[in-house]
Design a protein around this motif. Structure first.
Motif, PDB file in Angstrom:
ATOM      1  N   LEU A   1       0.830  -1.214   0.000  1.00 24.63           N
ATOM      2  CA  LEU A   1       0.000   0.000   0.000  1.00 24.63           C
ATOM      3  C   LEU A   1       0.864   1.264   0.000  1.00 24.63           C
ATOM      4  O   LEU A   1       0.684   2.171  -0.819  1.00 24.63           O
ATOM      5  N   TYR A   2       1.869   1.324   0.891  1.00 23.82           N
ATOM      6  CA  TYR A   2       2.722   2.521   1.009  1.00 23.82           C
ATOM      7  C   TYR A   2       3.538   2.741  -0.255  1.00 23.82           C
ATOM      8  O   TYR A   2       3.694   3.865  -0.720  1.00 23.82           O
ATOM      9  N   TRP A   3       4.096   1.619  -0.765  1.00 25.86           N
ATOM     10  CA  TRP A   3       4.943   1.783  -1.953  1.00 25.86           C
ATOM     11  C   TRP A   3       4.107   2.265  -3.144  1.00 25.86           C
ATOM     12  O   TRP A   3       4.558   3.110  -3.919  1.00 25.86           O
ATOM     13  N   ASP A   4       2.901   1.741  -3.284  1.00 30.76           N
ATOM     14  CA  ASP A   4       2.005   2.177  -4.370  1.00 30.76           C
ATOM     15  C   ASP A   4       1.768   3.682  -4.312  1.00 30.76           C
ATOM     16  O   ASP A   4       1.778   4.370  -5.336  1.00 30.76           O
ATOM     17  N   ILE A   5       1.555   4.186  -3.105  1.00 32.00           N
ATOM     18  CA  ILE A   5       1.308   5.631  -2.940  1.00 32.00           C
ATOM     19  C   ILE A   5       2.604   6.412  -3.174  1.00 32.00           C
ATOM     20  O   ILE A   5       2.626   7.406  -3.889  1.00 32.00           O
TER      21      ILE A   5
ATOM     22  N   MET B   1       4.200   9.598  -5.974  1.00 33.52           N
ATOM     23  CA  MET B   1       4.642  10.918  -5.517  1.00 33.52           C
ATOM     24  C   MET B   1       6.054  11.246  -6.004  1.00 33.52           C
ATOM     25  O   MET B   1       6.413  12.400  -6.160  1.00 33.52           O
ATOM     26  N   GLU B   2       6.890  10.207  -6.195  1.00 27.29           N
ATOM     27  CA  GLU B   2       8.295  10.436  -6.546  1.00 27.29           C
ATOM     28  C   GLU B   2       8.631   9.754  -7.872  1.00 27.29           C
ATOM     29  O   GLU B   2       7.828   9.005  -8.408  1.00 27.29           O
ATOM     30  N   HIS B   3       9.866   9.996  -8.346  1.00 27.98           N
ATOM     31  CA  HIS B   3      10.263   9.400  -9.612  1.00 27.98           C
ATOM     32  C   HIS B   3      11.329   8.334  -9.360  1.00 27.98           C
ATOM     33  O   HIS B   3      12.450   8.637  -8.947  1.00 27.98           O
ATOM     34  N   GLU B   4      10.992   7.091  -9.619  1.00 27.54           N
ATOM     35  CA  GLU B   4      11.941   5.996  -9.402  1.00 27.54           C
ATOM     36  C   GLU B   4      12.766   5.780 -10.665  1.00 27.54           C
ATOM     37  O   GLU B   4      12.213   5.738 -11.762  1.00 27.54           O
ATOM     38  N   THR B   5      14.076   5.654 -10.485  1.00 30.98           N
ATOM     39  CA  THR B   5      14.914   5.427 -11.656  1.00 30.98           C
ATOM     40  C   THR B   5      15.065   3.927 -11.935  1.00 30.98           C
ATOM     41  O   THR B   5      15.181   3.123 -11.014  1.00 30.98           O
TER      42      THR B   5
ATOM     43  N   VAL C   1      14.034  -8.407  -0.417  1.00 33.71           N
ATOM     44  CA  VAL C   1      14.318  -6.961  -0.329  1.00 33.71           C
ATOM     45  C   VAL C   1      14.000  -6.293  -1.666  1.00 33.71           C
ATOM     46  O   VAL C   1      14.514  -6.691  -2.706  1.00 33.71           O
ATOM     47  N   LYS C   2      13.110  -5.301  -1.612  1.00 26.99           N
ATOM     48  CA  LYS C   2      12.737  -4.585  -2.840  1.00 26.99           C
ATOM     49  C   LYS C   2      13.478  -3.256  -2.855  1.00 26.99           C
ATOM     50  O   LYS C   2      13.174  -2.373  -2.058  1.00 26.99           O
ATOM     51  N   LEU C   3      14.455  -3.163  -3.760  1.00 25.23           N
ATOM     52  CA  LEU C   3      15.293  -1.959  -3.814  1.00 25.23           C
ATOM     53  C   LEU C   3      14.674  -0.916  -4.751  1.00 25.23           C
ATOM     54  O   LEU C   3      14.299  -1.235  -5.877  1.00 25.23           O
ATOM     55  N   HIS C   4      14.561   0.319  -4.270  1.00 19.80           N
ATOM     56  CA  HIS C   4      14.039   1.406  -5.104  1.00 19.80           C
ATOM     57  C   HIS C   4      14.994   2.594  -5.032  1.00 19.80           C
ATOM     58  O   HIS C   4      15.345   3.025  -3.935  1.00 19.80           O
ATOM     59  N   ILE C   5      15.401   3.085  -6.195  1.00 24.36           N
ATOM     60  CA  ILE C   5      16.258   4.275  -6.226  1.00 24.36           C
ATOM     61  C   ILE C   5      15.398   5.444  -6.708  1.00 24.36           C
ATOM     62  O   ILE C   5      14.818   5.382  -7.797  1.00 24.36           O
ATOM     63  N   ILE C   6      15.342   6.486  -5.897  1.00 24.79           N
ATOM     64  CA  ILE C   6      14.520   7.656  -6.213  1.00 24.79           C
ATOM     65  C   ILE C   6      15.424   8.796  -6.694  1.00 24.79           C
ATOM     66  O   ILE C   6      16.430   9.094  -6.050  1.00 24.79           O
ATOM     67  N   ARG C   7      15.043   9.397  -7.811  1.00 25.43           N
ATOM     68  CA  ARG C   7      15.808  10.554  -8.318  1.00 25.43           C
ATOM     69  C   ARG C   7      15.435  11.787  -7.504  1.00 25.43           C
ATOM     70  O   ARG C   7      14.350  12.348  -7.661  1.00 25.43           O
ATOM     71  N   LYS C   8      16.300  12.157  -6.603  1.00 20.44           N
ATOM     72  CA  LYS C   8      16.045  13.335  -5.772  1.00 20.44           C
ATOM     73  C   LYS C   8      17.359  13.768  -5.133  1.00 20.44           C
ATOM     74  O   LYS C   8      18.167  12.911  -4.734  1.00 20.44           O
ATOM     75  N   ASP C   9      17.559  15.082  -5.009  1.00 19.85           N
ATOM     76  CA  ASP C   9      18.823  15.591  -4.470  1.00 19.85           C
ATOM     77  C   ASP C   9      18.945  15.462  -2.956  1.00 19.85           C
ATOM     78  O   ASP C   9      20.045  15.575  -2.412  1.00 19.85           O
ATOM     79  N   ASP C  10      17.825  15.262  -2.292  1.00 18.06           N
ATOM     80  CA  ASP C  10      17.880  15.148  -0.823  1.00 18.06           C
ATOM     81  C   ASP C  10      18.744  13.953  -0.409  1.00 18.06           C
ATOM     82  O   ASP C  10      18.739  12.929  -1.083  1.00 18.06           O
ATOM     83  N   ILE C  11      19.457  14.144   0.709  1.00 17.84           N
ATOM     84  CA  ILE C  11      20.283  13.033   1.208  1.00 17.84           C
ATOM     85  C   ILE C  11      19.393  12.214   2.138  1.00 17.84           C
ATOM     86  O   ILE C  11      19.212  12.559   3.308  1.00 17.84           O
TER      87      ILE C  11
END
Lengths: 266, 141
Positions: free
Chosen positions: A47-51, A55-59, A86-96
């Motif tokens: 549920l959380y990952w779907d939402i 909201m964000e852009h996954e590369t 383990v489901k790995l997701h990389i999000i394109r965002k400058d925040d650390i």
């Protein structure tokens, strides 16, 4: 009066005898307690990952995902953690930032990858988040911050999107309990040592982040959600000081440089 | 255990004594999440009737005393549950066994209370094992 005490003693004895008899049954298996909590976690994770992904852009860039996957696989394999879960997701965002969602969703921001000086630092953050997952910290934090009844209503689809978004916010941008953080630090250090990765680099990363916190408070999400970094750096250094471990690179210098380049190109 | 009382209680007395048990019965239901409520409710009723007749006082005291043991058992169960929900304590076989034991003792107490409330209302004196003896030692004629 003696008769009265004898009767009291008999009542207490009956209570403990009942308790002892019931203790002989393996209730956890009988009631499928672990399976039930596991299925709740799976539903919440989905549920959380779907939402969150909306909201964000996954590369999906292989130049980024493949090397990170190699780092994660080394940590998992050497620590007998099932990599497949383990489901790995990389999000394109400058925040650390990096955080874990229920059911082993590991979310890393490109800003964090870019800020790591070497692979051991990045492995440190991954191992720390893995420790939160493996030690059940995520559900504990959710129950504490969001409440058990709301979590259960979410799994049955009775909670609004706002409530679910709030739960994601709790996991991605609020701090864990100090004890849970220390626990994840130590478990993470153990994971790194078993995977032949230098845990001192992670301690160094924490220290570097804490020294920069005053200058860039907004971008350093990961450090603001992991407070007390100086003390934690010392605790990690103390913990590993008498341990023997090897330092073997997962990626060679070209692969690491290529990863950083790909992240920057984004 | 049915036993003979010092005198034959009147209808008004029987009703008040029976209400003492009903009070603790309602309190058990209301107080399941917070066990202290049982004790407080029964204690208030006890205070209200402490100057009542011997029969009324005797039964209010028995109802009150029985709540003490429940309070101890249920409080442990309550705080154990709170620790599981809000702290790092995990559900274990010990916890489930304890909660079942507490449930069984609450159930026995619940049934005994209903039975005693009905019998007391009819003016029949019911003295519980241990609690009856303890009440005899505390309440004076």
């Amino acid at each position: 009066m003696e008769k009265l005490f004898l009767k009291l003693f008999i009542i207490v004895a009956i209570f403990f005898a009942t308790l002892w008899c019931l203790r002989q049954v393996d209730w956890m298996t009988l009631f499928n307690v672990k399976k039930i909590s596991q299925s709740t976690e799976e539903k919440l994770g989905e549920l959380y990952w779907d939402i969150y992904r909306k909201m964000e852009h996954e590369t999906e860039d292989k130049k980024i995902t493949v090397p990170i996957d190699s780092l994660l696989t080394r940590i998992c394999m050497k620590n007998e953690i099932d990599r497949a879960k383990v489901k790995l997701h990389i999000i394109r965002k400058d925040d650390i930032n990096a955080f874990a969602l229920p059911d082993h969703h590991l979310v890393l921001f490109t800003g964090l990858i870019e800020d790591c000086e070497n692979e051991a630092e990045l492995c440190g953050v991954i191992a720390h988040e893995m420790a939160h997952m493996e030690n059940g910290h995520i559900m504990k934090k959710l129950i504490k911050e969001v409440g058990l009844s709301i979590l259960i209503s979410m799994t049955s689809g009775n909670a609004s999107q706002d409530i679910a978004q709030n739960a994601i916010k709790v996991l991605s941008s609020t701090a864990y309990d100090r004890n849970l953080e220390s626990d994840a630090d130590i478990t993470g250090a153990d994971y790194l040592m078993k995977a032949d990765i230098d845990p001192e680099a992670f301690a160094g990363f924490l220290y570097r982040m804490s020294s920069r916190e005053k200058d860039y408070p907004k971008q350093l999400f990961w450090i603001s959600t992991h407070p007390g970094s100086e003390e934690r750096t010392k605790a990690i250094i103390n913990y590993i000081s008498d341990k023997n471990y090897q330092k073997k690179m997962v990626l060679d210098s070209t692969q690491w440089a290529q990863l950083l380049l790909s992240v920057k190109e984004d | 255990m049915v036993s003979t009382f010092a005198y034959k209680p009147g209808d008004h007395e029987a009703e008040k004594a029976s209400n003492g048990y009903l009070m603790s019965l309602i309190a058990v239901i209301a107080g399941l999440p917070l066990p202290i409520i049982n004790l407080i409710a029964t204690f208030i009723f006890y205070l209200g009737n402490r100057k009542g007749t011997y029969f009324v006082r005797w039964h209010c005291t028995q109802a009150l005393l029985s709540q003490f043991s429940l309070l101890a058992m249920n409080s442990v169960g309550f705080w154990w549950t709170v620790s599981i929900v809000f702290k790092d304590v995990e559900i274990s076989n010990q916890y489930i066994s304890y909660m079942i034991t507490v449930f069984l003792f609450n159930l026995i107490e619940f049934i005994a209370t209903i039975y005693t409330a009905i019998q007391t209302r009819k003016g029949i004196h019911i003295s519980w094992w241990f609690y009856g003896d303890l009440t005899n030692a505390i309440v004076r004629k």
